[in-house]
Design an enzyme around this catalytic site. Structure first.
Site, PDB file in Angstrom:
ATOM      1  N   CYS A   1      -5.423  -2.825   2.759  1.00  0.00           N
ATOM      2  CA  CYS A   1      -5.125  -2.729   4.182  1.00  0.00           C
ATOM      3  C   CYS A   1      -6.348  -2.871   5.092  1.00  0.00           C
ATOM      4  O   CYS A   1      -6.829  -3.960   5.348  1.00  0.00           O
ATOM      5  CB  CYS A   1      -4.363  -1.429   4.452  1.00  0.00           C
ATOM      6  SG  CYS A   1      -3.396  -1.464   5.983  1.00  0.00           S
TER       7      CYS A   1
ATOM      8  N   LYS B   1      -9.675   2.599  -2.162  1.00  0.00           N
ATOM      9  CA  LYS B   1      -9.865   2.003  -0.837  1.00  0.00           C
ATOM     10  C   LYS B   1     -11.201   2.447  -0.227  1.00  0.00           C
ATOM     11  O   LYS B   1     -11.494   3.630  -0.144  1.00  0.00           O
ATOM     12  CB  LYS B   1      -8.703   2.419   0.066  1.00  0.00           C
ATOM     13  CG  LYS B   1      -8.684   1.787   1.446  1.00  0.00           C
ATOM     14  CD  LYS B   1      -7.462   2.263   2.211  1.00  0.00           C
ATOM     15  CE  LYS B   1      -7.356   1.650   3.588  1.00  0.00           C
ATOM     16  NZ  LYS B   1      -6.159   2.160   4.319  1.00  0.00           N
TER      17      LYS B   1
ATOM     18  N   GLU C   1       0.836  -1.196   0.000  1.00  0.00           N
ATOM     19  CA  GLU C   1       0.000   0.000   0.000  1.00  0.00           C
ATOM     20  C   GLU C   1       0.882   1.261   0.000  1.00  0.00           C
ATOM     21  O   GLU C   1       1.930   1.288   0.646  1.00  0.00           O
ATOM     22  CB  GLU C   1      -0.879  -0.006   1.255  1.00  0.00           C
ATOM     23  CG  GLU C   1      -1.756   1.222   1.417  1.00  0.00           C
ATOM     24  CD  GLU C   1      -2.498   1.246   2.753  1.00  0.00           C
ATOM     25  OE1 GLU C   1      -3.550   1.886   2.814  1.00  0.00           O
ATOM     26  OE2 GLU C   1      -2.022   0.620   3.722  1.00  0.00           O
TER      27      GLU C   1
END
Length: 259
Positions: A143, A109, A43
């Protein structure tokens, strides 16, 4: 294609220095002797997990994406990971999947890390992405998405879940446990690529990049706290045999995710 070979790149990240990071990744990737299908970076691989995108965010015409396209073509392999993107006066933690052809697929995300105030800086993504590459169906997530099984649920019949992360050492037990759980509950391969080192905020990262098969068995064993590249080959036959025998996905709950 019955086999898919991945290179998991567990590395330190130079804080907010995209040019230096690109140079370091190029050296690492050039050392890989195997012909792999996908190189996976962590990431925010070009900057580290920064809550100050001003001055370091790039556009979709920026140098990092151009570098990814050039490298994908040279290696005849896809390359992926997330970077900070500026678009329409907003910032995104955007996962980029770049194919050798130059085609780019994106995922923004969804679950922004409120503990660090990520939601105050970055815009939330609302669309899941299903990548079809070499006859494999891949779902990329980033994540903090790992903590939310509903968003990760295999309603698209994907073969592989890929998580790229800056997941700190202090909570790495959760990282290990949740990667395994996502593989078991979704009857798919799960790949997690995390960074190592210490960032400018003094957060330590221990890596623990890993691959799990549909039964939750660990296939790769990265060395904690050390940079390294692991090569793993996934097999379609394993997915088919496991799902045909167990059929657990046939009993899954039906639901709708609201934005």
């Amino acid at each position: 294609m019955q086999h898919l070979k991945l290179a998991l790149i567990q590395t330190d990240i130079v804080w907010q220095n995209a040019a230096q990071n690109r140079a370091l990744y190029t050296k690492k990737i050039n050392k890989v002797q195997d012909q792999v299908d996908i190189f996976i970076l962590p990431e925010m691989f070009s900057t580290g997990f920064s809550m100050h995108p001003e001055g370091i965010a790039e556009t979709m015409q920026g140098e990092t994406l151009s570098w990814m396209k050039k490298l994908a073509l040279e290696k005849n392999a896809a390359i992926c990971g997330s970077i900070i993107i500026s678009e329409e006066n907003k910032y995104y933690n955007r996962f980029l999947f770049v194919k050798p052809s130059g085609e780019v697929e994106i995922y923004d995300k969804r679950h922004l890390f409120s503990l660090a105030g990520e939601e105050k800086v970055y815009a939330q993504g609302n669309e899941k992405l299903l990548i079809v590459y070499k006859d494999w169906k891949i779902c990329p997530l980033v994540c903090y998405d790992l903590r939310f099984p509903v968003w990760s649920r295999n309603v698209e019949d994907f073969d592989v879940l890929v998580y790229v992360a800056n997941w700190p050492k202090i909570r790495v037990v959760a990282w290990d446990s949740l990667l395994k759980a996502r593989a078991i509950e979704n009857l798919c391969y799960v790949v997690g690529v995390n960074r190592v080192g210490v960032d400018a905020n003094n957060y330590e990262y221990s890596g623990h990049s890993a691959t799990y098969n549909c039964l939750g068995e660990k296939l790769t064993h990265s060395t904690p706290n050390h940079e390294g590249i692991e090569i793993v080959e996934l097999q379609k036959e394993h997915i088919a045999k496991t799902r045909n025998k167990l059929n657990f996905l046939n009993d899954k709950d039906l639901f709708e995710v609201k934005n």
